[in-house]
Design an enzyme around this catalytic site. Structure first.
Site, PDB file in Angstrom:
ATOM      1  N   CYS A 236      28.168  70.904  26.271  1.00 51.05           N
ATOM      2  CA  CYS A 236      27.451  72.173  26.428  1.00 51.05           C
ATOM      3  C   CYS A 236      26.665  72.530  25.167  1.00 51.05           C
ATOM      4  O   CYS A 236      27.240  72.561  24.065  1.00 51.05           O
ATOM      5  CB  CYS A 236      28.440  73.281  26.757  1.00 51.05           C
ATOM      6  SG  CYS A 236      27.655  74.900  26.960  1.00 51.05           S
TER       7      CYS A 236
ATOM      8  N   GLU B  59      14.758  77.923  46.671  1.00 48.32           N
ATOM      9  CA  GLU B  59      15.733  78.939  46.298  1.00 48.32           C
ATOM     10  C   GLU B  59      16.554  79.378  47.508  1.00 48.32           C
ATOM     11  O   GLU B  59      17.769  79.581  47.404  1.00 48.32           O
ATOM     12  CB  GLU B  59      15.025  80.160  45.684  1.00 48.32           C
ATOM     13  CG  GLU B  59      14.513  79.932  44.283  1.00 48.32           C
ATOM     14  CD  GLU B  59      15.628  79.652  43.290  1.00 48.32           C
ATOM     15  OE1 GLU B  59      16.655  80.363  43.330  1.00 48.32           O
ATOM     16  OE2 GLU B  59      15.484  78.717  42.483  1.00 48.32           O
TER      17      GLU B  59
END
Length: 349
Positions: free
Chosen positions: A206, A41
């Site tokens: 999508c 991260e």
């Protein structure tokens, strides 16, 4: 509305998501390792996955556990980070690991407030760790997720503004599923990175396009709203490459402030004349040769660099005891934290 969004996203993730990233390895308990999640991260902040993967693999090969990171010296950590940029991230990682070793039995805490109290861990990073490593119900809001939510819900205004960001956090939390939090967290990041991209999003691919306001209203090129571009200034510097008869180059550790703080770099000067005077403080000089200039781009300015090579110099003994100076050969520099453009310059020599 909430659960169908998550359901569609998870169904898409099962078919198209990235599930073989090196930080997604599961332990014997079926969970992802919190240290690897945390490291990924931090590395992924303002850096793309393809760039991060080799750095992540090298870092975890050398420092496979949080305790290894905590016990490493700063030079080793910065050397492993060299080339990723934004070096403050690496120093915060190192500081946070030391805190975990001293205060949390050598592990990242599972309490959200305790996590956020560690250097370099904000709300989104803490949420990502808890969701991906422990399956807990926490949202994230990185750049990719902001873009997805802004378009899906038709949110106008600068996402960096406090009021807009608060609204996006509320939406991010409201859409969390009741299960599969680790997969959902990865899924919404993947959607933003691979489908709902900044330019030319692949709306036909999508999974949530039917509920997307930006797709419905033709606003994908207008959302998220962008800030007016600022002209990036250019600064000039002269870098001094002093090389002795053994092929060693003089490096100087930068101070605690400014870019590349704490890294080993080349001594600098404002111009050629000042460069010669400064180089003479370190060694007896014969001649100077101009090397090809280059420009390095930071987020807020450009650095125009004129490198000058002082070859076959004789180091002055008066500087031998200065801890901020070091004569180093190529093998020694491998274990030192150097800015990427400086390392490239020296490798070219």
């Amino acid at each position: 509305m909430n659960e169908p969004f998550a359901e569609r996203l998870l169904h898409w993730f099962d078919q198209h998501g990235r599930r073989n990233l090196p930080w997604q390895l599961h332990g014997a308990d079926g969970r992802r390792d919190a240290y690897r999640v945390w490291l990924s991260e931090v590395m992924l902040q303002q850096t793309q996955v393809a760039t991060v993967i080799p750095y992540f693999q090298r870092f975890t090969t050398t420092l496979p556990t949080l305790a290894d990171l905590a016990r490493a010296d700063e030079d080793s950590v910065l050397a492993l980070w060299s080339g990723l940029g934004y070096y403050r991230r690496a120093r915060f990682l190192h500081q946070a690991a030391k805190r975990c070793l001293a205060e949390h039995d050598g592990a990242l805490p599972r309490d959200i407030d305790a996590l956020r109290s560690l250097p370099g861990i904000g709300r989104s990073t803490a949420g990502a760790i808890l969701a991906q490593a422990h399956g807990e119900r926490f949202a994230i809001l990185d750049g990719n997720v902001k873009r997805v939510l802004t378009r899906y819900h038709g949110i106008h205004g600068d996402p960096a503004q406090a009021a807009v960001e608060k609204q996006l956090w509320q939406l991010a939390e409201s859409q969390l599923p009741s299960a599969r939090l680790a997969d959902y967290t990865q899924a919404i990041m993947d959607l933003g990175a691979t489908v709902c991209t900044r330019a030319q999003p692949a709306c036909s691919d999508c999974p949530v396009r039917r509920g997307c306001v930006a797709h419905r209203d033709g606003l994908t090129d207008q959302l998220p709203a962008t800030r007016p571009g600022k002209r990036i200034p250019t600064r000039q510097t002269v870098m001094l490459v002093l090389r002795d008869s053994q092929g060693r180059v003089l490096l100087e550790r930068r101070g605690p402030q400014g870019v590349w703080s704490g890294l080993w770099s080349l001594p600098e000067a404002s111009d050629r004349d000042a460069g010669w005077r400064r180089a003479a403080e370190f060694a007896r000089l014969e001649d100077v040769h101009a090397l090809p200039p280059f420009t390095h781009v930071f987020s807020h300015y450009k650095l125009a660099v004129e490198p000058l090579l002082y070859d076959d110099v004789a180091p002055l003994s008066a500087i031998a005891d200065r801890p901020d100076l070091r004569w180093s050969d190529a093998s020694q520099r491998e274990a030192m934290g150097l800015p990427a453009p400086v390392r490239v310059l020296l490798n070219q020599l």
